[in-house]
Every structure is written in structure tokens, then in C-alpha cells.
Design a protein around this motif. Structure first.
Motif, PDB file in Angstrom:
ATOM      1  N   MET A  71       0.846  -1.180   0.000  1.00 40.59           N
ATOM      2  CA  MET A  71       0.000   0.000   0.000  1.00 40.59           C
ATOM      3  C   MET A  71       0.889   1.240   0.000  1.00 40.59           C
ATOM      4  SD  MET A  71      -2.975   1.243   2.657  1.00 40.59           S
ATOM      5  CE  MET A  71      -4.113   0.006   2.103  1.00 40.59           C
ATOM      6  N   ILE A  72       0.439   2.258  -0.716  1.00 43.40           N
ATOM      7  CA  ILE A  72       1.150   3.527  -0.781  1.00 43.40           C
ATOM      8  C   ILE A  72       0.411   4.547   0.070  1.00 43.40           C
ATOM      9  CG2 ILE A  72       1.841   5.438  -2.282  1.00 43.40           C
ATOM     10  CD1 ILE A  72       2.165   3.403  -4.531  1.00 43.40           C
ATOM     11  N   GLY A  73       1.129   5.270   0.909  1.00 45.59           N
ATOM     12  CA  GLY A  73       0.574   6.368   1.690  1.00 45.59           C
ATOM     13  C   GLY A  73       0.882   7.680   1.007  1.00 45.59           C
ATOM     14  N   ILE A  74      -0.108   8.555   0.922  1.00 42.98           N
ATOM     15  CA  ILE A  74       0.071   9.855   0.281  1.00 42.98           C
ATOM     16  C   ILE A  74      -0.291  10.941   1.279  1.00 42.98           C
ATOM     17  CG2 ILE A  74      -0.574  11.343  -1.642  1.00 42.98           C
ATOM     18  CD1 ILE A  74      -1.476   8.781  -3.143  1.00 42.98           C
ATOM     19  N   LEU A  75       0.682  11.767   1.651  1.00 40.84           N
ATOM     20  CA  LEU A  75       0.460  12.888   2.564  1.00 40.84           C
ATOM     21  C   LEU A  75       0.308  14.174   1.766  1.00 40.84           C
ATOM     22  CD1 LEU A  75       3.139  12.359   5.363  1.00 40.84           C
ATOM     23  CD2 LEU A  75       0.684  12.118   5.586  1.00 40.84           C
ATOM     24  N   CYS A  76      -0.799  14.866   1.971  1.00 37.42           N
ATOM     25  CA  CYS A  76      -1.053  16.142   1.299  1.00 37.42           C
ATOM     26  C   CYS A  76      -1.158  17.236   2.346  1.00 37.42           C
ATOM     27  CB  CYS A  76      -2.346  16.088   0.502  1.00 37.42           C
ATOM     28  SG  CYS A  76      -2.367  14.808  -0.766  1.00 37.42           S
ATOM     29  N   ALA A  77      -0.460  18.328   2.136  1.00 33.96           N
ATOM     30  CA  ALA A  77      -0.495  19.429   3.089  1.00 33.96           C
ATOM     31  C   ALA A  77      -1.792  20.225   2.983  1.00 33.96           C
ATOM     32  CB  ALA A  77       0.702  20.353   2.868  1.00 33.96           C
ATOM     33  N   MET A  78      -2.261  20.446   1.764  1.00 32.21           N
ATOM     34  CA  MET A  78      -3.408  21.331   1.553  1.00 32.21           C
ATOM     35  C   MET A  78      -4.567  20.600   0.883  1.00 32.21           C
ATOM     36  SD  MET A  78      -1.257  24.793   0.485  1.00 32.21           S
ATOM     37  CE  MET A  78      -2.009  24.826  -1.068  1.00 32.21           C
ATOM     38  N   GLU A  79      -5.752  21.104   1.125  1.00 31.69           N
ATOM     39  CA  GLU A  79      -6.976  20.510   0.570  1.00 31.69           C
ATOM     40  C   GLU A  79      -6.918  20.438  -0.957  1.00 31.69           C
ATOM     41  OE1 GLU A  79     -10.545  18.603   0.613  1.00 31.69           O
ATOM     42  OE2 GLU A  79      -9.632  19.321   2.479  1.00 31.69           O
ATOM     43  N   GLN A  82     -11.513  10.093  10.037  1.00 29.91           N
ATOM     44  CA  GLN A  82     -10.777  11.224  10.601  1.00 29.91           C
ATOM     45  C   GLN A  82     -10.222  10.820  11.954  1.00 29.91           C
ATOM     46  OE1 GLN A  82     -12.091  15.040   9.851  1.00 29.91           O
ATOM     47  NE2 GLN A  82     -10.759  15.999  11.348  1.00 29.91           N
ATOM     48  N   ILE A  83      -8.930  11.038  12.140  1.00 25.34           N
ATOM     49  CA  ILE A  83      -8.256  10.818  13.415  1.00 25.34           C
ATOM     50  C   ILE A  83      -7.541  12.118  13.749  1.00 25.34           C
ATOM     51  CG2 ILE A  83      -6.535   9.493  14.676  1.00 25.34           C
ATOM     52  CD1 ILE A  83      -7.070   7.183  12.749  1.00 25.34           C
ATOM     53  N   ALA A  84      -7.902  12.714  14.881  1.00 23.07           N
ATOM     54  CA  ALA A  84      -7.397  14.043  15.258  1.00 23.07           C
ATOM     55  C   ALA A  84      -7.714  15.004  14.116  1.00 23.07           C
ATOM     56  CB  ALA A  84      -5.922  13.980  15.610  1.00 23.07           C
ATOM     57  N   THR A  85      -6.732  15.715  13.605  1.00 20.91           N
ATOM     58  CA  THR A  85      -6.967  16.638  12.492  1.00 20.91           C
ATOM     59  C   THR A  85      -6.675  15.993  11.145  1.00 20.91           C
ATOM     60  OG1 THR A  85      -4.723  17.492  12.682  1.00 20.91           O
ATOM     61  CG2 THR A  85      -6.436  18.653  13.909  1.00 20.91           C
ATOM     62  N   CYS A  86      -6.358  14.726  11.135  1.00 24.91           N
ATOM     63  CA  CYS A  86      -5.940  13.994   9.941  1.00 24.91           C
ATOM     64  C   CYS A  86      -7.140  13.317   9.271  1.00 24.91           C
ATOM     65  CB  CYS A  86      -4.896  12.959  10.354  1.00 24.91           C
ATOM     66  SG  CYS A  86      -4.208  12.023   9.016  1.00 24.91           S
ATOM     67  N   LEU A 118      -8.326  10.758   6.481  1.00 20.32           N
ATOM     68  CA  LEU A 118      -7.765   9.617   5.753  1.00 20.32           C
ATOM     69  C   LEU A 118      -8.766   9.097   4.732  1.00 20.32           C
ATOM     70  CD1 LEU A 118      -6.429   7.779   8.897  1.00 20.32           C
ATOM     71  CD2 LEU A 118      -5.013   8.938   7.209  1.00 20.32           C
ATOM     72  N   TYR A 119      -8.291   8.810   3.535  1.00 18.49           N
ATOM     73  CA  TYR A 119      -9.106   8.249   2.472  1.00 18.49           C
ATOM     74  C   TYR A 119      -8.407   7.003   1.960  1.00 18.49           C
ATOM     75  CZ  TYR A 119     -11.194  12.861   2.580  1.00 18.49           C
ATOM     76  OH  TYR A 119     -11.814  14.013   2.985  1.00 18.49           O
ATOM     77  N   ARG A 120      -9.052   5.858   2.119  1.00 19.06           N
ATOM     78  CA  ARG A 120      -8.477   4.582   1.693  1.00 19.06           C
ATOM     79  C   ARG A 120      -9.163   4.140   0.411  1.00 19.06           C
ATOM     80  NH1 ARG A 120      -6.622  -0.547   5.158  1.00 19.06           N
ATOM     81  NH2 ARG A 120      -6.011   1.017   6.652  1.00 19.06           N
ATOM     82  N   GLY A 121      -8.385   3.630  -0.532  1.00 17.47           N
ATOM     83  CA  GLY A 121      -8.963   3.176  -1.783  1.00 17.47           C
ATOM     84  C   GLY A 121      -7.895   2.719  -2.754  1.00 17.47           C
ATOM     85  N   ALA A 154       2.796  17.294   9.312  1.00 14.10           N
ATOM     86  CA  ALA A 154       3.253  16.194   8.457  1.00 14.10           C
ATOM     87  C   ALA A 154       3.726  15.013   9.291  1.00 14.10           C
ATOM     88  CB  ALA A 154       4.366  16.665   7.532  1.00 14.10           C
ATOM     89  N   SER A 155       4.487  15.265  10.355  1.00 16.33           N
ATOM     90  CA  SER A 155       4.987  14.150  11.161  1.00 16.33           C
ATOM     91  C   SER A 155       3.873  13.478  11.942  1.00 16.33           C
ATOM     92  CB  SER A 155       6.110  14.614  12.091  1.00 16.33           C
ATOM     93  OG  SER A 155       5.644  15.568  13.009  1.00 16.33           O
ATOM     94  N   MET A 156       2.923  14.268  12.475  1.00 17.62           N
ATOM     95  CA  MET A 156       1.790  13.676  13.184  1.00 17.62           C
ATOM     96  C   MET A 156       0.950  12.825  12.230  1.00 17.62           C
ATOM     97  SD  MET A 156      -1.495  15.454  15.034  1.00 17.62           S
ATOM     98  CE  MET A 156      -2.135  16.027  13.468  1.00 17.62           C
ATOM     99  N   SER A 157       0.668  13.376  11.061  1.00 14.07           N
ATOM    100  CA  SER A 157      -0.166  12.657  10.100  1.00 14.07           C
ATOM    101  C   SER A 157       0.542  11.431   9.540  1.00 14.07           C
ATOM    102  CB  SER A 157      -0.585  13.595   8.967  1.00 14.07           C
ATOM    103  OG  SER A 157      -1.386  14.629   9.485  1.00 14.07           O
ATOM    104  N   ALA A 158       1.848  11.527   9.330  1.00 14.60           N
ATOM    105  CA  ALA A 158       2.600  10.358   8.863  1.00 14.60           C
ATOM    106  C   ALA A 158       2.546   9.244   9.897  1.00 14.60           C
ATOM    107  CB  ALA A 158       4.045  10.740   8.560  1.00 14.60           C
ATOM    108  N   THR A 159       2.649   9.602  11.165  1.00  8.00           N
ATOM    109  CA  THR A 159       2.548   8.609  12.237  1.00  8.00           C
ATOM    110  C   THR A 159       1.182   7.940  12.225  1.00  8.00           C
ATOM    111  OG1 THR A 159       4.124   9.838  13.596  1.00  8.00           O
ATOM    112  CG2 THR A 159       2.698   8.271  14.740  1.00  8.00           C
ATOM    113  N   ILE A 160       0.127   8.741  12.136  1.00 14.76           N
ATOM    114  CA  ILE A 160      -1.243   8.195  12.085  1.00 14.76           C
ATOM    115  C   ILE A 160      -1.406   7.300  10.867  1.00 14.76           C
ATOM    116  CG2 ILE A 160      -3.673   8.811  11.735  1.00 14.76           C
ATOM    117  CD1 ILE A 160      -3.082  11.328  13.486  1.00 14.76           C
TER     118      ILE A 160
END
Length: 111
Positions: free
Chosen positions: A1-9, A26-30, A32-35, A54-60
Motif C-alpha cells: 500500500m502507498i501512503g500519500i500525505l497532502c499538506a493542503m486541501e 478522521q483521526i485528530a486533524t488527519c 484519511l481516504y483509503r482506496g 506532516a509528522s503527526m499525520s505520517a505517524t497516524i
């Protein structure tokens, strides 16, 4: 699986339009969209701007899915006037803007 982190909407929306979304969470402010994108399993995340988000969201992201590869989406300070969403920006220089070692190693420091 590939994770994609986006800073902006706007960056996230550019990814989601190519994605078959199977679930949202949604977990905290993160957000997540799986597909899938072209049969490849992905989990995309709206991380927020800045390295703390970015680091918080990458951890989540890494706790939520068996991610093998993380792609960080965003211009990360790219300054070209003609940059567009989905452009690939590769830096040839980087500056650490918020870490100053001058109290430890003199006036020039690392920042």
C-alpha cells in the motif's frame, strides 16, 4: 500500500479525483481516504501545512495501514511562478528555517 500525505486541501482533491475511495476516516486533524488508484491500494491523508502536521499525520497514516511507501505531496517552499498542482518539484538546495544552533556552535550555526 502507498501512503500519500497532502499538506493542503487542493493537493488532496487533485489526488482524490483519480482515486476509487473505499472508506473515509478522521483521526485528530488527519483526514484519511483509503482506496485504489489504477488497482494500487493507497491511503491518502490531509495532513495540514508544516512539518509538525506532516509528522503527526505520517505517524497516524503508518499506524492505520500497512504502508510500504510514503509520498509527500506539496511544493515544500518551491518558488516558481508557473508551478501548478500536480507538478513535480525537486529541490537542489534546502534550508532548515526553524533550527538555530548558533548558541552551541557560534554565530553561523546551522540555521
Amino acid at each position: 500500500m502507498i501512503g500519500i500525505l497532502c499538506a493542503m486541501e487542493s493537493e488532496l482533491q487533485a489526488i482524490l479525483k483519480y482515486m476509487e475511495i473505499e472508506s473515509e476516516r478522521q483521526i485528530a486533524t488527519c483526514k484519511l481516504y483509503r482506496g485504489k488508484i489504477h488497482e494500487q491500494e493507497v491511503i491518502a491523508c490531509l495532513a495540514g501545512i508544516g512539518k509538525c502536521n506532516a509528522s503527526m499525520s505520517a505517524t497516524i497514516l503508518l499506524m492505520e495501514a500497512p504502508v510500504e511507501l510514503v509520498i509527500n505531496v506539496g511544493v515544500a517552499g518551491g518558488l516558481l511562478e508557473n508551478q501548478q498542482v500536480l507538478d513535480l518539484v525537486i529541490s537542489n538546495e534546502a534550508i532548515q528555517a526553524d533550527f538555530d544552533t548558533s548558541p552551541l556552535d557560534g554565530e553561523e550555526g546551522l540555521g
